[in-house]
Design an enzyme around this catalytic site. Structure first.
Site, PDB file in Angstrom:
ATOM      1  N   ARG A  26       1.170  -1.450   0.502  1.00  0.00           N
ATOM      2  CA  ARG A  26      -0.648  -0.087   0.245  1.00  0.00           C
ATOM      3  C   ARG A  26       0.482   1.397   0.022  1.00  0.00           C
ATOM      4  O   ARG A  26       1.339   1.156   0.891  1.00  0.00           O
ATOM      5  CB  ARG A  26      -0.759  -0.116   1.020  1.00  0.00           C
ATOM      6  CG  ARG A  26      -2.247  -0.463   1.152  1.00  0.00           C
ATOM      7  CD  ARG A  26      -2.980  -0.499   2.519  1.00  0.00           C
ATOM      8  NE  ARG A  26      -4.421  -2.090   2.314  1.00  0.00           N
ATOM      9  CZ  ARG A  26      -4.629  -1.402   3.570  1.00  0.00           C
ATOM     10  NH1 ARG A  26      -4.061  -0.943   4.400  1.00  0.00           N
ATOM     11  NH2 ARG A  26      -5.418  -2.636   3.706  1.00  0.00           N
ATOM     12  N   SER A 120      -8.292  -1.112   0.695  1.00  0.00           N
ATOM     13  CA  SER A 120      -9.146  -1.843   1.983  1.00  0.00           C
ATOM     14  C   SER A 120     -10.176   0.325   2.484  1.00  0.00           C
ATOM     15  O   SER A 120     -10.535   0.120   1.200  1.00  0.00           O
ATOM     16  CB  SER A 120      -8.768  -2.545   2.989  1.00  0.00           C
ATOM     17  OG  SER A 120      -9.253  -2.802   3.652  1.00  0.00           O
ATOM     18  N   HIS A 121      -9.519  -0.018   3.676  1.00  0.00           N
ATOM     19  CA  HIS A 121     -10.526   1.167   4.112  1.00  0.00           C
ATOM     20  C   HIS A 121     -10.271   3.007   3.985  1.00  0.00           C
ATOM     21  O   HIS A 121     -10.447   3.764   4.418  1.00  0.00           O
ATOM     22  CB  HIS A 121     -11.338   0.987   5.210  1.00  0.00           C
ATOM     23  CG  HIS A 121      -9.698   0.710   6.921  1.00  0.00           C
ATOM     24  ND1 HIS A 121      -9.430  -0.391   6.585  1.00  0.00           N
ATOM     25  CD2 HIS A 121      -8.755   1.164   7.713  1.00  0.00           C
ATOM     26  CE1 HIS A 121      -8.142  -0.601   7.183  1.00  0.00           C
ATOM     27  NE2 HIS A 121      -8.174   0.850   7.366  1.00  0.00           N
ATOM     28  N   ASP A 291     -16.013  -1.721   3.898  1.00  0.00           N
ATOM     29  CA  ASP A 291     -15.144  -1.648   4.191  1.00  0.00           C
ATOM     30  C   ASP A 291     -15.164  -1.043   2.086  1.00  0.00           C
ATOM     31  O   ASP A 291     -16.214  -1.928   1.228  1.00  0.00           O
ATOM     32  CB  ASP A 291     -14.194  -1.378   4.968  1.00  0.00           C
ATOM     33  CG  ASP A 291     -13.599  -3.628   3.716  1.00  0.00           C
ATOM     34  OD1 ASP A 291     -14.519  -3.423   3.403  1.00  0.00           O
ATOM     35  OD2 ASP A 291     -12.827  -3.633   4.057  1.00  0.00           O
ATOM     36  N   ASP A 293     -13.712  -2.686   0.184  1.00  0.00           N
ATOM     37  CA  ASP A 293     -13.626  -4.004  -0.633  1.00  0.00           C
ATOM     38  C   ASP A 293     -14.222  -5.617  -0.318  1.00  0.00           C
ATOM     39  O   ASP A 293     -13.719  -7.140  -0.339  1.00  0.00           O
ATOM     40  CB  ASP A 293     -12.175  -4.462  -1.151  1.00  0.00           C
ATOM     41  CG  ASP A 293     -11.123  -4.740   0.789  1.00  0.00           C
ATOM     42  OD1 ASP A 293     -11.646  -4.110   1.862  1.00  0.00           O
ATOM     43  OD2 ASP A 293     -10.422  -5.879   0.858  1.00  0.00           O
ATOM     44  N   THR A 360      -2.122 -11.036  14.410  1.00  0.00           N
ATOM     45  CA  THR A 360      -2.964 -10.094  13.562  1.00  0.00           C
ATOM     46  C   THR A 360      -2.537 -10.461  12.385  1.00  0.00           C
ATOM     47  O   THR A 360      -0.964 -10.732  11.965  1.00  0.00           O
ATOM     48  CB  THR A 360      -3.083  -8.380  14.099  1.00  0.00           C
ATOM     49  OG1 THR A 360      -3.344  -8.898  15.010  1.00  0.00           O
ATOM     50  CG2 THR A 360      -3.788  -7.689  12.861  1.00  0.00           C
ATOM     51  N   GLU A 379     -11.364 -10.931  13.643  1.00  0.00           N
ATOM     52  CA  GLU A 379     -10.841  -9.643  14.259  1.00  0.00           C
ATOM     53  C   GLU A 379     -10.791  -9.066  14.943  1.00  0.00           C
ATOM     54  O   GLU A 379     -12.109  -8.649  14.459  1.00  0.00           O
ATOM     55  CB  GLU A 379      -9.290  -9.441  13.255  1.00  0.00           C
ATOM     56  CG  GLU A 379      -8.386 -10.434  12.978  1.00  0.00           C
ATOM     57  CD  GLU A 379      -7.403  -9.856  11.886  1.00  0.00           C
ATOM     58  OE1 GLU A 379      -6.105  -9.844  11.720  1.00  0.00           O
ATOM     59  OE2 GLU A 379      -7.553  -8.885  11.023  1.00  0.00           O
ATOM     60  N   SER A 381     -10.540  -5.925  14.009  1.00  0.00           N
ATOM     61  CA  SER A 381     -10.877  -4.798  13.268  1.00  0.00           C
ATOM     62  C   SER A 381     -11.487  -4.911  11.945  1.00  0.00           C
ATOM     63  O   SER A 381     -12.351  -4.807  11.231  1.00  0.00           O
ATOM     64  CB  SER A 381      -9.328  -4.542  12.794  1.00  0.00           C
ATOM     65  OG  SER A 381      -8.854  -5.520  12.252  1.00  0.00           O
ATOM     66  N   LYS A 392     -11.509 -12.544   4.833  1.00  0.00           N
ATOM     67  CA  LYS A 392     -12.570 -11.798   5.625  1.00  0.00           C
ATOM     68  C   LYS A 392     -13.812 -11.515   4.964  1.00  0.00           C
ATOM     69  O   LYS A 392     -13.373 -11.412   3.259  1.00  0.00           O
ATOM     70  CB  LYS A 392     -12.180 -10.080   6.227  1.00  0.00           C
ATOM     71  CG  LYS A 392     -10.994 -10.645   7.388  1.00  0.00           C
ATOM     72  CD  LYS A 392     -11.055  -8.776   7.642  1.00  0.00           C
ATOM     73  CE  LYS A 392      -9.876  -7.680   6.724  1.00  0.00           C
ATOM     74  NZ  LYS A 392      -8.118  -8.403   7.015  1.00  0.00           N
TER      75      LYS A 392
END
Length: 566
Positions: A26, A120-121, A291, A293, A360, A379, A381, A392
């Site tokens: 990222r 992602s977010h 989020d 994706d 994680t 998780e 998050s 997820k």
């Protein structure tokens, strides 16, 4: 007869910052778009990490969350996959696929892996973030060995292969074959419906008719689902509205936008505030947000009752018998990341199933599921899923909740409060200090580890107000994978107190921005139902005071308060 498309080798020089993190590589979008060959180098590193024999003629999946630069990046990936001997690419319509859908398709068609364009977010648009994530043949994120291989290739890369004349129309569904120079077999691109294969999988897991009755019957549950202008709009409209009968106005922000409408596509109380406000009106019984994706989610009950992700995981675990998939397959075990609250542990104990505590990163759950040890994992998050895929899955999580509501004929808050009354409530919160000077963060964590691993520490008592907390044990979490024996060290500092309260300190590595993120997690168990509806911050205040004192975080980082509290 058209001329075969030439394969071109382009000279390049390596970048020293292309080691992927937990969620791929990222960076600021400007880095991918503006730095010459930055994307091409990384894609070549990913493709070269696959053994040449496996790569020749294999199938890969490509999808994106629709953020800015995805279309241009998809075109480059197609051109490079062709030049690198990939036989077939399966791509979502208009380039769009949710992360759970990519995982599902990789598994279904037995692809060698998939590339997901998402951060992602994180925010999208010109000034936002971009990411490239490589999932392997089980449909899950790259394990450490693969990430290391990609990093190694990236550090010494001198050239990449590409077919610059290859053009693909992502809007045209169906098969497209291309003849390449010096290749016997044509290169094939299949543009597929973004939702279909994933929807077919969900149909085999849930009782769609009972969810449909809940959403359309005489006692109709009013719902509101916010796709936050990410890829999930396609899935919400097709699955929640067309399949399950939710009215069209129950689906909001369902048009995918390159900048997600100007807000970070992060399903929390801050960024999904419009959903929270709508729920506070009181006439909507169930709310959810996703989020960009589609792998993370947030659940809200009537009047904006917020379900903490750790509680969501525990409630799901306690009620899996509502879902046909688990009634047929039984429960193998549960898993959570170390920082996630221990609420799940007590469900596992009550149901007499194994509980795994992992670092994680979703890839650790993949090993447990591939070896048949785990049915449900999550998780703190906002990520939860099962062994139906290796990612997820936000929409799957929403359908689990709706299945539980249909079976129990209760609202979200009643289900959660019943759970607390039975098994106790784990008050839980997380403090994030973002953009901290990496050196300051490193030395703070190093010194804190020295304090908590000192032999005298386990007998320490901390008095805050009229509460005394006695340390039971403290360590730097390390994980021994029960499947292959791999050891992963330095996964976070944790302090467990005699009353089952916990403090966890982690240095996080998944942000795309500059600086380090320090996360502090506090958790406290309350068994008395009379004391289970207090303000989280009031309950955890004393623990947080201890955390601030022993880490000296404000002094060490020059911060007065956390960037975000969840």
């Amino acid at each position: 007869m058209t001329n075969p498309i030439p394969v071109v080798t382009v000279q390049t020089s390596p970048f020293d910052d292309q080691r992927p993190g937990t969620n791929g590589l990222r960076r600021k979008t400007a880095v991918f778009e503006g730095k010459k060959n930055y994307l091409q180098n990384y894609i070549q590193s990913v493709l070269s990490s696959i053994d040449l024999r496996d790569r020749q003629g294999c199938t890969m999946v490509v999808g994106s969350d629709g953020r800015y630069f995805s279309r241009a990046a998809t075109e480059i990936i197609v051109q490079m996959a062709a030049a690198n001997g990939i036989g077939r690419l399966v791509i979502g319509h208009n380039g769009l696929l949710s992360t759970p859908a990519v995982s599902c398709i990789i598994r279904k068609i037995k692809a060698i892996g998939g590339i997901i364009l998402t951060a992602s977010h994180n925010p999208g648009g010109l000034g936002g973030d971009f990411g490239v994530k490589f999932n392997v043949a089980n449909g899950g994120p790259s394990p450490d060995t693969v990430m290391e291989k990609i990093a190694q290739v990236s550090r010494t890369l001198e050239e990449y292969a590409i077919c610059p004349d290859l053009r693909i129309d992502l809007a045209r569904l169906g098969r497209h074959d291309f003849d390449l120079e010096n290749k016997f077999k044509p290169f094939r691109v299949e543009i597929v419906d973004s939702v279909e294969l994933y929807l077919n999988l969900l149909r085999t897991i849930f009782d769609f008719s009972s969810i449909k009755s809940l959403l359309t019957g005489p006692e109709q549950l009013k719902i509101r689902i916010d796709a936050m202008n990410g890829v999930m709009g396609l899935y919400v409209r097709r699955i929640m509205c067309d399949e399950l009968g939710a009215p069209a106005n129950a689906a909001v922000n369902c048009v995918p936008m390159e900048d997600f409408g100007g807000r970070p596509p992060e399903p929390n109380l801050t960024y999904a505030a419009p959903l929270v406000d709508a729920m506070k009106g009181g006439d909507i019984g169930f709310g959810a947000a996703f989020d960009a994706d589609g792998d993370r989610y947030m659940i809200l009950g009537e009047n904006g009752f917020f379900v903490n992700p750790s509680d969501s995981l525990a409630v799901m675990a306690a009620n899996l018998s509502c879902i046909p998939y688990f009634r047929q397959l039984g429960l193998k075990g549960f898993a959570r990341s170390m920082a996630t609250s221990t609420a799940l542990d007590r469900v596992a104990k009550a149901l007499k199933v194994a509980l795994y505590e992992t670092p994680t990163g979703w890839r650790f759950f993949g090993n447990l599921m591939d070896s048949g040890r785990c049915s449900l994992c999550g998780e703190e998050s906002f990520g939860t899923s099962s062994d139906h895929i290796r990612e997820k899955d936000g929409l799957w999580s929403v359908l689990v909740w709706l299945s539980i509501m249909a079976a129990r004929k209760q609202g979200v808050d009643e289900i959660v409060k019943d759970h607390w009354a039975k098994l106790g409530r784990n008050y839980f919160c997380r403090f994030d200090y973002e953009g901290v000077d990496p050196r300051a963060a490193f030395y703070m964590m190093r010194d804190l580890e020295g304090v908590i691993t000192d032999k005298a520490f386990p007998s320490q008592k901390f008095a805050v107000g009229n509460t005394v907390y006695s340390v039971e044990r403290a360590d730097n979490f390390e994980y021994v994978d029960p499947v292959d024996g791999t050891v992963v060290r330095n996964q976070g500092l944790r302090i467990v107190f005699t009353d089952a309260s916990r403090l966890v300190f982690r240095l996080s590595g998944s942000g795309g921005g500059a600086g380090a993120t320090v996360r502090i997690y506090a958790e406290s168990l309350e068994r008395d139902p009379e004391r289970q509806t207090r303000e989280t911050q009031a309950v955890l205040g004393p623990l947080i005071a201890i955390a601030l004192k022993i880490s000296d975080i404000h002094e060490r980082t020059g911060r007065r308060s956390p960037t975000v509290i969840t």
